[in-house]
Design an enzyme around this catalytic site. Sequence first.
Site, PDB file in Angstrom:
ATOM      1  N   VAL A   1      37.718  45.402  27.925  1.00  0.00           N
ATOM      2  CA  VAL A   1      36.443  45.204  27.235  1.00  0.00           C
ATOM      3  C   VAL A   1      36.689  44.860  25.766  1.00  0.00           C
ATOM      4  O   VAL A   1      36.055  43.955  25.206  1.00  0.00           O
ATOM      5  CB  VAL A   1      35.524  46.439  27.382  1.00  0.00           C
ATOM      6  N   CYS A   2      37.622  45.550  25.132  1.00  0.00           N
ATOM      7  CA  CYS A   2      37.947  45.269  23.727  1.00  0.00           C
ATOM      8  C   CYS A   2      38.521  43.864  23.583  1.00  0.00           C
ATOM      9  O   CYS A   2      38.195  43.149  22.626  1.00  0.00           O
ATOM     10  CB  CYS A   2      38.925  46.309  23.189  1.00  0.00           C
ATOM     11  N   GLN A   3      39.358  43.478  24.531  1.00  0.00           N
ATOM     12  CA  GLN A   3      39.931  42.131  24.498  1.00  0.00           C
ATOM     13  C   GLN A   3      38.826  41.084  24.633  1.00  0.00           C
ATOM     14  O   GLN A   3      38.795  40.109  23.876  1.00  0.00           O
ATOM     15  CB  GLN A   3      40.949  41.972  25.619  1.00  0.00           C
TER      16      GLN A   3
END
Length: 156
Positions: A48-50
């Site tokens: 998700v952060c990526q």
Amino acid sequence: MALAKGSKAPDFTLNTKTADGLKEVTLSDNFGKKKTVLLFFPFAFTSVCQNEMCSISAGMDEYEKLDAAVYGISVDSPFAQEGWAKANKISVTLLSDFNKEVATAYDVLYSDLLGLKGVAKRSAFVVDKDGTVTFSWSSEDPHDLPPFDEVKAALK
């Protein structure tokens, strides 16, 4: 509860890792010059952060047109952030809040996330040229992405 809209943004100096080594970035250096978007995220090397940082990187020209600096902030080391940015072509300046002082000041630190203590909540802040928070959003669910249309609207 995250730092509220209308609050004075706590100033900070954090490290980013570049090819030339560690470089300090100070929020107040933008005061009087440009607006700032602060995007707190839980961890480098997570899907998700990526997706969030790659999407922001792909749209950096929109933020530049809105006269805004954009920083991604996590509790990862600057060295891990640099490796992650290189591996995923992330162009957002990533800042290491390894000591958790900035996430604490903005009140966006999980006490416990999956058994891990002191991880930044996914959060977004817009700080105007005067250092006032004009947009504040934070989620208890690390899978939620910030409402980027609202972030951009706060920059206009």
